[in-house]
Design a protein around this motif. Structure first.
Motif, PDB file in Angstrom:
ATOM      1  N   LEU A  80       0.837  -1.202   0.000  1.00 36.24           N
ATOM      2  CA  LEU A  80       0.000   0.000   0.000  1.00 36.24           C
ATOM      3  C   LEU A  80       0.869   1.249   0.000  1.00 36.24           C
ATOM      4  O   LEU A  80       0.647   2.171  -0.789  1.00 36.24           O
ATOM      5  CB  LEU A  80      -0.929   0.005   1.218  1.00 36.24           C
ATOM      6  CG  LEU A  80      -1.619   1.331   1.557  1.00 36.24           C
ATOM      7  CD1 LEU A  80      -2.497   1.834   0.424  1.00 36.24           C
ATOM      8  CD2 LEU A  80      -2.418   1.183   2.848  1.00 36.24           C
ATOM      9  N   LEU A  81       1.860   1.272   0.864  1.00 42.25           N
ATOM     10  CA  LEU A  81       2.748   2.437   0.962  1.00 42.25           C
ATOM     11  C   LEU A  81       3.429   2.719  -0.365  1.00 42.25           C
ATOM     12  O   LEU A  81       3.374   3.836  -0.877  1.00 42.25           O
ATOM     13  CB  LEU A  81       3.792   2.213   2.060  1.00 42.25           C
ATOM     14  CG  LEU A  81       4.850   3.299   2.220  1.00 42.25           C
ATOM     15  CD1 LEU A  81       4.225   4.581   2.722  1.00 42.25           C
ATOM     16  CD2 LEU A  81       5.954   2.828   3.161  1.00 42.25           C
ATOM     17  N   LYS A  82       4.070   1.721  -0.943  1.00 46.53           N
ATOM     18  CA  LYS A  82       4.852   1.940  -2.165  1.00 46.53           C
ATOM     19  C   LYS A  82       3.969   2.113  -3.400  1.00 46.53           C
ATOM     20  O   LYS A  82       4.200   3.012  -4.206  1.00 46.53           O
ATOM     21  CB  LYS A  82       5.848   0.796  -2.375  1.00 46.53           C
ATOM     22  CG  LYS A  82       6.840   0.619  -1.232  1.00 46.53           C
ATOM     23  CD  LYS A  82       7.448   1.917  -0.726  1.00 46.53           C
ATOM     24  CE  LYS A  82       8.465   2.510  -1.649  1.00 46.53           C
ATOM     25  NZ  LYS A  82       9.000   3.800  -1.182  1.00 46.53           N
ATOM     26  N   ASN A  83       2.956   1.265  -3.575  1.00 45.02           N
ATOM     27  CA  ASN A  83       2.074   1.399  -4.729  1.00 45.02           C
ATOM     28  C   ASN A  83       1.215   2.654  -4.617  1.00 45.02           C
ATOM     29  O   ASN A  83       0.968   3.339  -5.619  1.00 45.02           O
ATOM     30  CB  ASN A  83       1.201   0.159  -4.896  1.00 45.02           C
ATOM     31  CG  ASN A  83       2.015  -1.061  -5.295  1.00 45.02           C
ATOM     32  OD1 ASN A  83       3.075  -0.945  -5.897  1.00 45.02           O
ATOM     33  ND2 ASN A  83       1.527  -2.235  -4.941  1.00 45.02           N
ATOM     34  N   GLY A  84       0.756   2.952  -3.404  1.00 46.52           N
ATOM     35  CA  GLY A  84      -0.023   4.169  -3.197  1.00 46.52           C
ATOM     36  C   GLY A  84       0.784   5.415  -3.519  1.00 46.52           C
ATOM     37  O   GLY A  84       0.281   6.348  -4.152  1.00 46.52           O
ATOM     38  N   GLU A  85       2.038   5.409  -3.102  1.00 45.66           N
ATOM     39  CA  GLU A  85       2.911   6.547  -3.411  1.00 45.66           C
ATOM     40  C   GLU A  85       3.059   6.702  -4.923  1.00 45.66           C
ATOM     41  O   GLU A  85       2.926   7.811  -5.456  1.00 45.66           O
ATOM     42  CB  GLU A  85       4.283   6.335  -2.772  1.00 45.66           C
ATOM     43  CG  GLU A  85       5.269   7.424  -3.086  1.00 45.66           C
ATOM     44  CD  GLU A  85       6.621   7.218  -2.427  1.00 45.66           C
ATOM     45  OE1 GLU A  85       7.502   8.047  -2.683  1.00 45.66           O
ATOM     46  OE2 GLU A  85       6.810   6.245  -1.658  1.00 45.66           O
ATOM     47  N   GLN A  86       3.309   5.621  -5.610  1.00 42.83           N
ATOM     48  CA  GLN A  86       3.502   5.680  -7.058  1.00 42.83           C
ATOM     49  C   GLN A  86       2.233   6.170  -7.764  1.00 42.83           C
ATOM     50  O   GLN A  86       2.294   7.026  -8.649  1.00 42.83           O
ATOM     51  CB  GLN A  86       3.911   4.314  -7.589  1.00 42.83           C
ATOM     52  CG  GLN A  86       4.197   4.318  -9.072  1.00 42.83           C
ATOM     53  CD  GLN A  86       4.654   2.965  -9.574  1.00 42.83           C
ATOM     54  OE1 GLN A  86       4.488   1.948  -8.927  1.00 42.83           O
ATOM     55  NE2 GLN A  86       5.226   2.960 -10.747  1.00 42.83           N
ATOM     56  N   ILE A  87       1.094   5.649  -7.375  1.00 41.08           N
ATOM     57  CA  ILE A  87      -0.162   6.045  -8.010  1.00 41.08           C
ATOM     58  C   ILE A  87      -0.471   7.514  -7.746  1.00 41.08           C
ATOM     59  O   ILE A  87      -0.794   8.272  -8.665  1.00 41.08           O
ATOM     60  CB  ILE A  87      -1.315   5.127  -7.537  1.00 41.08           C
ATOM     61  CG1 ILE A  87      -1.124   3.730  -8.123  1.00 41.08           C
ATOM     62  CG2 ILE A  87      -2.676   5.708  -7.912  1.00 41.08           C
ATOM     63  CD1 ILE A  87      -1.998   2.663  -7.494  1.00 41.08           C
ATOM     64  N   LEU A  88      -0.368   7.920  -6.481  1.00 40.35           N
ATOM     65  CA  LEU A  88      -0.694   9.310  -6.151  1.00 40.35           C
ATOM     66  C   LEU A  88       0.271  10.299  -6.793  1.00 40.35           C
ATOM     67  O   LEU A  88      -0.140  11.349  -7.284  1.00 40.35           O
ATOM     68  CB  LEU A  88      -0.741   9.501  -4.635  1.00 40.35           C
ATOM     69  CG  LEU A  88      -1.991   8.934  -3.968  1.00 40.35           C
ATOM     70  CD1 LEU A  88      -1.828   8.860  -2.462  1.00 40.35           C
ATOM     71  CD2 LEU A  88      -3.218   9.766  -4.333  1.00 40.35           C
ATOM     72  N   ARG A  89       1.549   9.970  -6.803  1.00 39.76           N
ATOM     73  CA  ARG A  89       2.527  10.891  -7.402  1.00 39.76           C
ATOM     74  C   ARG A  89       2.367  11.010  -8.920  1.00 39.76           C
ATOM     75  O   ARG A  89       2.631  12.065  -9.482  1.00 39.76           O
ATOM     76  CB  ARG A  89       3.945  10.427  -7.099  1.00 39.76           C
ATOM     77  CG  ARG A  89       4.421  10.700  -5.708  1.00 39.76           C
ATOM     78  CD  ARG A  89       5.915  10.402  -5.581  1.00 39.76           C
ATOM     79  NE  ARG A  89       6.343  10.342  -4.214  1.00 39.76           N
ATOM     80  CZ  ARG A  89       6.619  11.395  -3.452  1.00 39.76           C
ATOM     81  NH1 ARG A  89       6.504  12.607  -3.938  1.00 39.76           N
ATOM     82  NH2 ARG A  89       7.013  11.241  -2.201  1.00 39.76           N
ATOM     83  N   ASN A  90       1.965   9.952  -9.588  1.00 36.19           N
ATOM     84  CA  ASN A  90       1.957   9.931 -11.048  1.00 36.19           C
ATOM     85  C   ASN A  90       0.595  10.195 -11.681  1.00 36.19           C
ATOM     86  O   ASN A  90       0.465  10.132 -12.895  1.00 36.19           O
ATOM     87  CB  ASN A  90       2.523   8.602 -11.549  1.00 36.19           C
ATOM     88  CG  ASN A  90       3.990   8.478 -11.190  1.00 36.19           C
ATOM     89  OD1 ASN A  90       4.767   9.388 -11.425  1.00 36.19           O
ATOM     90  ND2 ASN A  90       4.361   7.368 -10.578  1.00 36.19           N
ATOM     91  N   GLN A  91      -0.376  10.474 -10.858  1.00 37.64           N
ATOM     92  CA  GLN A  91      -1.700  10.775 -11.376  1.00 37.64           C
ATOM     93  C   GLN A  91      -1.697  12.167 -12.022  1.00 37.64           C
ATOM     94  O   GLN A  91      -0.934  13.036 -11.628  1.00 37.64           O
ATOM     95  CB  GLN A  91      -2.695  10.743 -10.199  1.00 37.64           C
ATOM     96  CG  GLN A  91      -4.064  10.411 -10.569  1.00 37.64           C
ATOM     97  CD  GLN A  91      -4.884   9.994  -9.364  1.00 37.64           C
ATOM     98  OE1 GLN A  91      -5.715   9.150  -9.528  1.00 37.64           O
ATOM     99  NE2 GLN A  91      -4.692  10.544  -8.197  1.00 37.64           N
ATOM    100  N   GLN A  92      -2.542  12.367 -12.994  1.00 39.93           N
ATOM    101  CA  GLN A  92      -2.643  13.669 -13.660  1.00 39.93           C
ATOM    102  C   GLN A  92      -3.645  14.545 -12.904  1.00 39.93           C
ATOM    103  O   GLN A  92      -4.813  14.197 -12.800  1.00 39.93           O
ATOM    104  CB  GLN A  92      -3.077  13.493 -15.113  1.00 39.93           C
ATOM    105  CG  GLN A  92      -2.079  12.730 -15.953  1.00 39.93           C
ATOM    106  CD  GLN A  92      -0.719  13.417 -16.012  1.00 39.93           C
ATOM    107  OE1 GLN A  92      -0.629  14.620 -16.218  1.00 39.93           O
ATOM    108  NE2 GLN A  92       0.342  12.653 -15.806  1.00 39.93           N
TER     109      GLN A  92
END
Length: 181
Positions: free
Chosen positions: A114-126
């Protein structure tokens, strides 16, 4: 005395600098230990021998300049040792301890995903200036729900670690997913 103090200061600065130099180093989830991570008071009414309480938090600051939006995120995840507990009297031997701790470690792995995938998703969202607040909140809630459901499914399928075949399937899943990070 001064040369020693300077050497200690230089060593401290070197260690601090090298801690941030290698951005491509892998980050691993915490490895559970009964003494370190299970300091909470056991729930006498619970049927379980141990509970691992994990946390996931995010925050952000958004800055706008004209039509440009910049969002700086921060993330925190891990084990809340003061809310995690173990009923030591339920651990009869080293094998029982190993099996139970391995199962509880799975909860940490899910939280780390959750921590790592959530970070990636939130950071890379438009994001746009108009939608970022709503979109960050919506995405974070969806991520939390997805991984909370995974935590529940993990316990159900493994029968809280007592179904060793199901536990092994999850262990393989964790190994595969963690190797991607």
């Amino acid at each position: 005395m001064k040369p020693l103090k300077n050497k200690i200061t230089m060593l401290a600065l070197f260690l601090l600098a090298t801690a941030f130099v290698a951005p491509h180093d892998r980050i691993y989830p915490e490895t559970l230990d009964w003494d370190t991570h299970f300091r909470g008071k056991p729930d006498a009414n619970s049927q379980y021998a141990a509970v691992t309480n994990t946390i996931w938090q995010y925050g952000y600051t958004a800055k706008t300049r004209g039509n440009n939006l910049t969002i700086d995120f921060s993330f925190l995840g891990g084990v809340d040792a003061d809310k995690s507990w173990v009923k030591r009297e339920r651990i009869s031997n080293k094998n029982t301890s190993r099996i139970l701790l391995n199962h509880e470690q799975g909860h940490v792995y899910i939280n780390f995903l959750l921590l790592k995938n959530g970070e990636q998703i939130l950071r890379n969202q438009q994001y746009t200036i108009q939608n970022y607040k709503r979109l960050v909140d919506k995405t974070a809630k969806e991520l939390s729900k997805f991984y909370n459901n995974m935590q529940d499914r993990y316990d159900e399928e493994t029968k809280h670690g007592s179904d060793l075949e199901a536990q092994q399937r999850w262990n393989s899943f964790f190994e595969s997913e963690l190797s991607k990070l």
